[in-house]
Design an enzyme around this catalytic site. Structure first.
Site, PDB file in Angstrom:
ATOM      1  N   HIS A 374       1.693  -8.751   3.676  1.00 16.01           N
ATOM      2  CA  HIS A 374       0.168  -8.277   3.571  1.00 16.01           C
ATOM      3  C   HIS A 374      -0.263  -7.526   2.387  1.00 16.01           C
ATOM      4  O   HIS A 374      -1.348  -7.211   2.564  1.00 16.01           O
ATOM      5  CB  HIS A 374       0.207  -7.623   4.817  1.00 16.01           C
ATOM      6  CG  HIS A 374       0.266  -8.294   6.158  1.00 16.01           C
ATOM      7  ND1 HIS A 374      -0.977  -8.906   6.813  1.00 16.01           N
ATOM      8  CD2 HIS A 374       1.149  -8.267   6.836  1.00 16.01           C
ATOM      9  CE1 HIS A 374      -0.461  -9.595   8.089  1.00 16.01           C
ATOM     10  NE2 HIS A 374       0.797  -9.192   7.971  1.00 16.01           N
ATOM     11  N   LYS A 565     -14.448  -0.267   5.751  1.00 18.61           N
ATOM     12  CA  LYS A 565     -12.978  -0.593   5.758  1.00 18.61           C
ATOM     13  C   LYS A 565     -12.255   0.868   5.522  1.00 18.61           C
ATOM     14  O   LYS A 565     -12.896   1.842   5.080  1.00 18.61           O
ATOM     15  CB  LYS A 565     -12.815  -1.495   4.632  1.00 18.61           C
ATOM     16  CG  LYS A 565     -13.299  -1.094   3.224  1.00 18.61           C
ATOM     17  CD  LYS A 565     -13.060  -2.093   2.091  1.00 18.61           C
ATOM     18  CE  LYS A 565     -14.181  -3.316   2.278  1.00 18.61           C
ATOM     19  NZ  LYS A 565     -13.372  -4.672   2.610  1.00 18.61           N
ATOM     20  N   ARG A 566     -11.162   0.816   5.511  1.00 17.65           N
ATOM     21  CA  ARG A 566      -9.982   2.230   5.387  1.00 17.65           C
ATOM     22  C   ARG A 566     -10.481   2.542   3.917  1.00 17.65           C
ATOM     23  O   ARG A 566     -10.873   1.437   3.001  1.00 17.65           O
ATOM     24  CB  ARG A 566      -8.859   1.852   5.280  1.00 17.65           C
ATOM     25  CG  ARG A 566      -8.239   1.686   6.883  1.00 17.65           C
ATOM     26  CD  ARG A 566      -8.641   2.982   7.485  1.00 17.65           C
ATOM     27  NE  ARG A 566      -7.462   4.031   6.970  1.00 17.65           N
ATOM     28  CZ  ARG A 566      -6.490   4.426   7.539  1.00 17.65           C
ATOM     29  NH1 ARG A 566      -6.213   4.026   8.788  1.00 17.65           N
ATOM     30  NH2 ARG A 566      -5.698   5.267   6.760  1.00 17.65           N
ATOM     31  N   LYS A 571     -10.056  -0.294  -3.058  1.00 17.50           N
ATOM     32  CA  LYS A 571     -11.194  -0.901  -2.339  1.00 17.50           C
ATOM     33  C   LYS A 571     -12.572  -0.378  -2.837  1.00 17.50           C
ATOM     34  O   LYS A 571     -13.596  -0.945  -2.587  1.00 17.50           O
ATOM     35  CB  LYS A 571     -11.089  -0.659  -0.841  1.00 17.50           C
ATOM     36  CG  LYS A 571      -9.821  -1.298  -0.098  1.00 17.50           C
ATOM     37  CD  LYS A 571      -9.954  -0.868   1.345  1.00 17.50           C
ATOM     38  CE  LYS A 571      -8.388  -1.227   2.193  1.00 17.50           C
ATOM     39  NZ  LYS A 571      -8.458  -2.649   2.589  1.00 17.50           N
ATOM     40  N   THR A 673     -10.523  -8.975   6.133  1.00 14.95           N
ATOM     41  CA  THR A 673     -10.728  -9.915   7.189  1.00 14.95           C
ATOM     42  C   THR A 673     -12.102  -9.369   7.718  1.00 14.95           C
ATOM     43  O   THR A 673     -12.766 -10.238   8.240  1.00 14.95           O
ATOM     44  CB  THR A 673      -9.933  -9.517   8.510  1.00 14.95           C
ATOM     45  OG1 THR A 673      -9.458  -8.343   8.531  1.00 14.95           O
ATOM     46  CG2 THR A 673      -8.622 -10.420   8.206  1.00 14.95           C
ATOM     47  N   LYS A 677     -15.783 -11.472   9.197  1.00 15.15           N
ATOM     48  CA  LYS A 677     -16.405 -11.209  10.340  1.00 15.15           C
ATOM     49  C   LYS A 677     -18.119 -10.903   9.877  1.00 15.15           C
ATOM     50  O   LYS A 677     -18.818 -11.536  10.711  1.00 15.15           O
ATOM     51  CB  LYS A 677     -16.009  -9.700  10.959  1.00 15.15           C
ATOM     52  CG  LYS A 677     -14.589  -9.764  11.530  1.00 15.15           C
ATOM     53  CD  LYS A 677     -13.853  -8.568  11.740  1.00 15.15           C
ATOM     54  CE  LYS A 677     -12.441  -8.711  12.013  1.00 15.15           C
ATOM     55  NZ  LYS A 677     -11.601  -7.358  11.865  1.00 15.15           N
TER      56      LYS A 677
END
Ligand code: GPV
Length: 839
Positions: A374, A565-566, A571, A673, A677
């Site tokens: 992952h 998100k985290r 990110k 992911t 969504k």
């Protein structure tokens, strides 16, 4: 002794009585009954939580028919079964989801409303089962949903953490963590199965001996024993009779262990040993995409893997299947390397306990496991110091040495004289403190290795696992992630679900590709208007939630620009912040400037020990404070940070988003992911060519996706040629002003120290290339504004995003795993005829 099966069938709980009946009247009666007999309350004394529990038990009674019959069917048939091994299952609340699966959402809502209670409030009463950090744990939950819906026999195996992911709060803008006591008021969805407890050994040493045939054997003499007790949760398929099981393990002290210290009068010592044992399943490690390397974490990993494999042998032998067929009965998926110690544990069971010869055991092991990687981040690749590992699992260390020895011989044959390659491939990292590379163990012990998006799989092959790819190219596959439309559309976006169903029927819920039929309505003015109304309704709902949570008033007509998100530097939540400050600066320089009003919504947790991530959270809250209060802004920009982002909150956010921010540095996000969504709820994406963004853009079309930023290759080149972020800072006045404003203490009441580490990192290092991507991002955001001001164009793009995102269903992903990795077929579960057509 056993009750004969026909007795069971005859007396099978029938749906004609109120205990499990599906009519509104039955449901009301059952609910009141459960309130009285299970909660022991009468309405005058009952709390919201009592009502929730009574309702949960009412629903549970109605799914046990499915659950028991599924178990009976699998047992009778000895069905091939997927065992999904994962340290995390981020399930989200169960009540609403189960109502949808059973198709009794509307009846139950009516029954509860008739009784004069607020149904939404009861749904909201369920505490979030937060047994995961983020994407990886939520993926496991979506996959269980699809496995049940596709009628694939499945056991999810993991840990029943007493404390899930911490609850996030803010104090003066800083993240603070509170323990998550999700089990405090009881969990109506689980059933404890103490009769299936197992023993797990730790520590000690090994001895050799000769067996009755005078063959050399090894025995492990542990110095600690812990009991694993399973708790089962049903996983219902959508409109099927299948109910699979999520089996989570709790650690308990063995009753008899340490009796010696009891008897010798060391009562406290004995109790202390009990406490130590129970620590194993106490708390979820709150790190995402990074490994902490703590002994307790390895203990957790081995604990649940050992319990699960033991449980699988019990099932196998209980069904009268010979040991040698273990790999035919079970397909085990390793969700990242967290459960990869299973490779050594299965070898130990086969070789040491069942006395199988090595080659057969190894062949069975390799046919049993498949491994999903992952991440590409080096800090996330687990490596356990040999020292620590050997103290906890002395026998497994020996087995790993033997596996490695045989493996390196194989490498020598394929690549003679290539010493450097041997060192790179070895399960043991000899550089610095010797350590075990768990990704290597997982690759070697599995028949298949997969990445989670096309780009990610390519980068695994070219980069992180390139030597394994050279050894075993046939092992590598791509399986692009997916998400379940049942939770993330049907449950969370009822209005959109209804509108879509009116146009194309309801088959899309199980065959998401059928959303394509919506393309026919993309230009239909009436449909567009209905589409916009639904989005606006969701935005109004979110606006009132925001006001209630934060006191901020936001305009539902403004663009809802969402980044949830985290928190991680890769990110790049801080890139979003650079954009916000850019717009703010433009207003300050020219207060009358025309600007599309935007509401920026952030959500996400930072690992408690990740200082830079926490500093970014603080900066967002500080910027929000200044921007939201500045009268010059005149409401054109609002910055909202919703605390404690989790599945529950996510379900409120995706339907209300106009713009989905997917802005990681290219080559860093394995898949993502959340991106899927958002798209399935009609948000448009602004994103880099990273992870599954690449495939989203391909599916929805380049015209319906806002692309910016460097490609993976350009990032590599720039790094290789000596990237100099300061150059961007100095040559871009707008960027310079943004950075200088932060550095000057403008957002921190003159404090120039607090954000200095962040500024220094950006201007001097910038390992995630924010400054290189800044201009491209800001320009792309202007494009977004332009498009948003054309309502028709935007709505059409939104419809096309939904119509073309069917590929991202977890049903598609799971079908691919079934066909290409697990080689497993569905098993249809038949309910007794009296119950089949209910409701
Ligand atoms: I390794 N992921 C995660 O949430 N936690 C982890 O410890 C690791 C990976 C995530 C990746 O970061 C996402 O890109 C991916 O979409 C998700 O796993 C599911 O595959």
């Amino acid at each position: 002794q056993h009750l004969p099966n026909d007795q069971l069938a005859q007396h099978s709980i029938s749906t004609s009585n109120y205990r499990t009946g599906m009519t509104v009247a039955d449901l009301k009666q059952a609910f009141l009954d459960n309130l009285f007999y299970d909660q022991g309350k009468f309405p005058g004394l009952a709390t919201q939580h009592d009502y929730y529990m009574a309702l949960a038990f009412t629903v549970r009674d109605r799914l046990l028919q499915h659950w028991n019959h599924t178990a009976a069917t699998y047992t009778e048939r000895g069905s091939r079964t997927v065992a999904y091994f994962s340290a995390e299952f981020l399930m989200g609340p169960q009540l609403g989801k189960n109502l949808i699966s059973l198709s009794i959402f509307d009846q139950v809502k009516e029954a509860i409303t008739d009784l004069g209670l607020d149904f939404e409030m009861l749904l909201d009463e369920e505490p979030e089962p937060g047994l995961g950090n983020g994407g990886l744990g939520r993926l496991a939950a979506c996959y269980l949903d699809s496995l049940a819906t596709l009628e694939i026999p499945t056991l999810g195996y993991g840990i029943r953490y007493e404390f899930g992911i911490f609850q996030q709060d803010f104090q003066e803008g800083w993240q603070v963590e509170k323990t998550d006591k999700w089990l405090r008021l009881g969990n109506p969805w689980e059933i404890k199965r103490p009769e299936w407890e197992v023993e797990v050994k730790f520590g000690g040493h090994t001895v050799t001996y000769r067996d009755e045939n005078s063959r050399y054997r090894v025995r492990w003499i542990p110095d600690q024993i812990v009991m694993g007790v399973p708790y089962d949760t049903p996983i219902l398929g959508y409109q099927t009779s299948t109910a699979n099981t999520l089996r989570l393990w709790t650690a308990e002290a063995p009753e008899s262990f340490n009796f010696a210290s009891f008897n010798s009068g060391d009562y406290l010592g004995a109790v202390y040993a009990k406490v130590i044992s129970e620590n194993i399943s106490k708390v979820l490690y709150p790190n995402d995409d990074s490994s902490q390397g703590k002994q307790l974490r390895l203990t957790q990993q081995y604990f649940f893997v050992a319990c699960s494999l033991r449980d699988m042998f019990r099932i196998l032998l209980g069904q009268g299947i010979p040991l040698e067929r273990f790999h035919e009965k079970f397909a085990v998926q390793l969700n990242d390397t967290h459960p990869s110690i299973a490779v050594a544990e299965l070898m130990r069971l086969l070789v040491d306990i069942y006395h199988m010869d090595w080659d057969q055991a190894w062949s069975m092991t390799q046919r049993t496991f498949a491994y999903t990687n992952h991440t590409l981040l080096p800090e996330a690749l687990e490596q356990w110091p040999v020292e620590l590992f050997g103290r906890l699992l002395p026998r497994h260390l020996e087995l790993i040495y033997e596996i490695n020895h045989r493996f390196l011989d194989e490498v020598r044959i394929k690549f003679p004289g290539d010493e450097a390659r041997l060192a790179r491939l070895s399960l043991i990292n000899d550089r610095g403190e010797r350590s075990i590379r768990m990704a290597h163990l997982a690759c070697l012990g599995s028949h298949t290795v997969n990445g989670v998006a096309a780009l990610h799989t390519e980068l695994l092959k070219q980069d992180v696992l390139t030597d394994f790819y050279a050894m075993y190219p046939h092992k590598f596959q791509n399986k692009t992630n997916g998400v379940t439309p049942r939770r993330f559309m049907v449950l969370s976006n009822a209005k959109l679900t209804q509108l879509i169903t009116e146009k194309i029927g309801d088959q899309w819920i199980k065959s998401l590709d059928q959303l394509q039929q919506l393309e026919a309505y993309a230009d239909d003015a009436e449909f567009q208007e209905a589409w916009r109304e639904i989005k606006l309704g969701c935005k109004r709902d979110l606006a009132s939630f925001i006001q209630q949570q934060t006191g901020l008033i936001v305009d539902p007509q403004s663009m809802f620009d969402v980044l949830v998100k985290r928190f991680h530097e890769y990110k790049r939540q801080h890139l979003k912040l650079l954009h916000i400050i850019t717009l703010y600066n433009r207003i300050k320089a020219n207060p009358d400037i025309e600007m599309i009003p935007r509401t920026f919504i952030f959500g996400g947790k930072a690992a408690p020990g990740y200082w830079m991530a926490k500093l970014i959270i603080k900066l967002i809250n500080s910027v929000a404070d200044v921007v939201n209060r500045d009268p010059d802004v005149r409401g054109r920009l609002k910055v909202v940070f919703l605390k404690n982002f989790n599945v529950k909150l996510a379900q409120q956010l995706y339907p209300a988003a106009d713009l989905s921010e997917q802005i990681s540095t290219a080559g860093k996000e394995a898949s993502g992911t959340g991106n899927m969504k958002f798209s399935l709820n009609g948000a448009l994406t602004i994103g880099t060519l990273d992870g599954a963004n690449v495939e989203i853009r391909k599916q929805v079309g380049a015209d319906n996706f806002f692309l910016f930023g460097l490609t993976t290759e350009q990032v590599y080149d720039l790094r290789g040629n000596g990237y100099c972020p300061r150059h961007y800072y100095e040559s871009n006045p707008e960027l310079k002003l943004v950075i200088d404003r932060i550095a000057s203490g403008f957002f921190s009441r003159g404090d120039t120290a607090v954000f200095k580490p962040l500024i220094d990192s950006l201007v001097n290092d910038d390992p995630y290339f924010l400054l290189a991507d800044f201009q491209s991002y800001v320009d792309c955001q202007s494009q977004v504004d332009l498009t948003f001001s054309d309502r028709t164009a935007w709505t059409k793009m939104s419809i096309l995003n939904v119509a073309r995102s069917g590929f991202f269903s977890s049903d598609r992903a799971i079908q691919e795993y079934c066909d290409d990795i697990w080689r497993i077929e569905p098993v249809n579960v038949d309910l007794p005829s009296s119950d089949r057509d209910s409701p």
